[in-house]
Design an enzyme around this catalytic site. Structure first.
Site, short mmCIF file in Angstrom:
data_model
loop_
_atom_site.label_atom_id
_atom_site.label_comp_id
_atom_site.label_asym_id
_atom_site.label_seq_id
_atom_site.Cartn_x
_atom_site.Cartn_y
_atom_site.Cartn_z
N CYS A 27 0.80 -1.23 0.00
CA CYS A 27 0.00 0.00 0.00
C CYS A 27 0.84 1.28 0.00
O CYS A 27 0.31 2.36 -0.25
CB CYS A 27 -0.94 0.00 1.19
SG CYS A 27 -2.16 -1.31 1.06
N HIS A 47 -3.20 7.42 1.98
CA HIS A 47 -3.61 6.09 1.52
C HIS A 47 -5.01 5.80 2.09
O HIS A 47 -5.30 6.13 3.24
CB HIS A 47 -2.59 5.06 2.01
CG HIS A 47 -3.04 3.65 1.78
ND1 HIS A 47 -3.45 3.20 0.55
CD2 HIS A 47 -3.15 2.59 2.63
CE1 HIS A 47 -3.78 1.93 0.65
NE2 HIS A 47 -3.62 1.54 1.90
N ASN A 93 -10.05 0.12 -0.62
CA ASN A 93 -8.59 0.16 -0.62
C ASN A 93 -8.08 -0.50 -1.91
O ASN A 93 -8.12 -1.72 -2.04
CB ASN A 93 -8.08 -0.59 0.61
CG ASN A 93 -6.56 -0.59 0.73
OD1 ASN A 93 -5.86 -0.17 -0.20
ND2 ASN A 93 -6.05 -1.06 1.83
O1 UT7 Z 1 -3.82 -0.87 3.40
C1 UT7 Z 1 -2.93 -1.78 3.92
C2 UT7 Z 1 -2.95 -1.82 5.37
N1 UT7 Z 1 -4.21 -2.27 5.87
C3 UT7 Z 1 -4.85 -1.54 6.74
O2 UT7 Z 1 -4.44 -0.45 7.06
C4 UT7 Z 1 -6.08 -2.15 7.38
C5 UT7 Z 1 -6.00 -2.00 8.88
N2 UT7 Z 1 -7.06 -2.66 9.59
C6 UT7 Z 1 -8.34 -2.26 9.56
O3 UT7 Z 1 -8.71 -1.36 8.81
C7 UT7 Z 1 -9.30 -2.88 10.55
O4 UT7 Z 1 -8.55 -3.64 11.46
C8 UT7 Z 1 -10.39 -3.77 9.90
C9 UT7 Z 1 -11.38 -2.91 9.14
C10 UT7 Z 1 -9.76 -4.80 9.00
C11 UT7 Z 1 -11.18 -4.50 11.01
O5 UT7 Z 1 -11.73 -3.55 11.91
P1 UT7 Z 1 -11.44 -3.65 13.47
O6 UT7 Z 1 -12.19 -2.56 14.08
O7 UT7 Z 1 -9.95 -3.68 13.69
O8 UT7 Z 1 -12.09 -5.03 13.82
P2 UT7 Z 1 -11.46 -6.29 14.58
O9 UT7 Z 1 -10.69 -7.12 13.62
O10 UT7 Z 1 -10.76 -5.85 15.85
O11 UT7 Z 1 -12.76 -7.02 15.01
C12 UT7 Z 1 -13.74 -6.42 15.91
C13 UT7 Z 1 -15.00 -7.26 15.89
C14 UT7 Z 1 -14.73 -8.74 16.06
O12 UT7 Z 1 -15.81 -9.32 16.76
P3 UT7 Z 1 -15.72 -9.60 18.33
O13 UT7 Z 1 -14.55 -10.56 18.50
O14 UT7 Z 1 -15.48 -8.28 18.97
O15 UT7 Z 1 -17.05 -10.22 18.65
C15 UT7 Z 1 -14.71 -9.27 14.65
O16 UT7 Z 1 -15.02 -10.63 14.58
O17 UT7 Z 1 -15.65 -7.12 14.63
C16 UT7 Z 1 -15.79 -8.43 14.02
N3 UT7 Z 1 -15.61 -8.26 12.58
C17 UT7 Z 1 -16.62 -8.01 11.75
N4 UT7 Z 1 -17.93 -7.86 11.93
C18 UT7 Z 1 -18.69 -7.59 10.87
C19 UT7 Z 1 -14.46 -8.30 11.87
N5 UT7 Z 1 -14.71 -8.09 10.56
C20 UT7 Z 1 -16.03 -7.91 10.46
C21 UT7 Z 1 -16.89 -7.64 9.38
N6 UT7 Z 1 -18.21 -7.50 9.63
N7 UT7 Z 1 -16.46 -7.53 8.11
#
Ligand code: UT7
Length: 332
Positions: free
Chosen positions: A116, A256, A286
């Site tokens: 990225c 980005h 993205n």
């Molecule tokens: O561009 C290259 C670099 N990449 C990035 O910069 C991406 C960086 N990461 C992110 O943008 C975020 O981490 C994500 C958007 C990928 C995920 O968001 P998050 O707020 O970090 O979610 P998380 O992985 O900490 O998960 C929080 C909760 C979890 O549920 P519990 O364990 O709290 O019950 C996940 O299972 O959200 C759940 N979850 C979802 N729920 C609905 C994870 N993905 C999803 C989803 N829909 N798509």
């Protein structure tokens, strides 16, 4: 004679027609429109459909538009740098294919893979060719067909990524405009949190690797998020400090587009208000190497000659970086 700098003198872009909406993703994985919008800011992404279509086909359209907008004879272009993480093939380079598609018969080309941060690393590299005085017309393309490595059963990745391409022309400028400074960083110890596990020389493709889904992008989102917020904000603040820029000196932040919350944290750290922050994540998601040049493509008409712009990115590798430039033309 004043220093030769590399200035962006035109932008071309292309996004595929197909729109993958949050509503469609709701039918593929356990997610919701509301979760995706609040956690990422994304509403839809573009997907390249069609048998045998690769990253080069989007880049071809972007470069053709760039050549037409800048009224450039393809034979005059010296060098094309293709920044991509989803090349058409492992080799030859996608840049070579693009040159052939658009008629750059006198140019050399190669690919760069900094995930990225690719477009920032690409600009930082390509500007050196111009600054030597030897090269006069250099194209930097940022392009990815992320849908080719996304598992549409994995909600941790499929909601984020999309396909797209955009390209800029770099030419010499001696009026003090163009790319002023760049900072590029890598930390390979972060490789385990975002990448593709198989398909390269360490783990060539096997039936087993395909069955296990190891050719899809893998991401530990929360870990990447933490590093992205810290490093993208820091590197943008560093480039401002190094160039004695205050927040009021910065006219545009081109970040980005990975997650709106990462963008907001970077803008906050820089002290720049929302009106200066370029954003199209809601429409494209993205697009990896495509995000920053697609911002330039979408917002080009608003930029004025002399505007200070800071670009910042963070991505797989880990890689991160920032560019400070002075925009070099008015668009009519
Ligand atoms: O561009 C290259 C670099 N990449 C990035 O910069 C991406 C960086 N990461 C992110 O943008 C975020 O981490 C994500 C958007 C990928 C995920 O968001 P998050 O707020 O970090 O979610 P998380 O992985 O900490 O998960 C929080 C909760 C979890 O549920 P519990 O364990 O709290 O019950 C996940 O299972 O959200 C759940 N979850 C979802 N729920 C609905 C994870 N993905 C999803 C989803 N829909 N798509």
């Amino acid at each position: 004679m004043s220093k030769i700098r590399a200035a962006i003198t035109g932008v071309g872009g292309h996004v595929p027609e197909y729109r993958l909406t949050n509503q469609e993703l709701e039918t593929l994985v356990e997610t919701s429109d509301e979760w995706i919008i609040t956690r990422t800011g994304i509403k839809e992404r573009r997907i390249l459909k069609g048998e045998g279509m690769g990253t080069s086909h989007m880049a071809e359209k972007a470069v053709k538009e760039l050549l037409q907008k800048t009224n450039t004879d393809p034979l005059e272009v010296d060098f094309l740098l293709c920044c991509t993480t989803t090349p058409d093939f492992i080799f030859p380079a996608t840049g070579n294919l693009i040159c052939d598609m658009v008629g750059l018969k006198n140019a050399f080309s190669y690919d760069m893979n900094a995930a990225c941060s690719g477009f920032i690393f690409g600009l930082a590299t390509a500007c050196q060719y111009i600054e030597t005085g030897k090269y006069k017309k250099v194209i930097v393309v940022g392009a990815d067909k992320m849908s080719s490595i996304i598992n549409y059963k994995d909600r941790a990745t499929c909601i984020i990524f999309g396909d797209g391409a955009a390209a800029v022309m770099l030419e010499p400028n001696t009026e003090g405009l163009g790319i002023i400074d760049s900072i590029c960083r890598t930390d390979g110890s972060g490789a385990q949190y975002l990448g593709q596990k198989a398909g390269g020389s360490r783990r060539p493709p096997t039936i087993e690797s395909v069955t296990n889904g190891e050719h899809f992008a893998y991401q530990e989102g929360a870990t990447v998020f933490k590093h992205a917020v810290a490093n993208m904000a820091q590197v943008a603040a560093d480039i401002m400090e190094r160039n004695q820029l205050t927040s009021s000196d910065v006219k545009w932040l081109a970040p980005h587009q990975a997650n709106k919350r990462i963008i907001d944290a970077t803008a906050q750290r820089m002290g720049v208000d929302d009106g200066k922050v370029l954003m199209n994540i809601e429409r494209y998601g993205n697009t990896t190497n495509g995000t920053i040049p697609l911002l330039l493509w979408d917002f080009e008409k608003q930029f004025k000659k002399g505007d200070n712009m800071v670009m910042a990115a963070f991505g797989g590798g880990f890689t991160w970086g920032s560019i400070y430039l002075k925009w070099a033309y008015d668009t009519h």
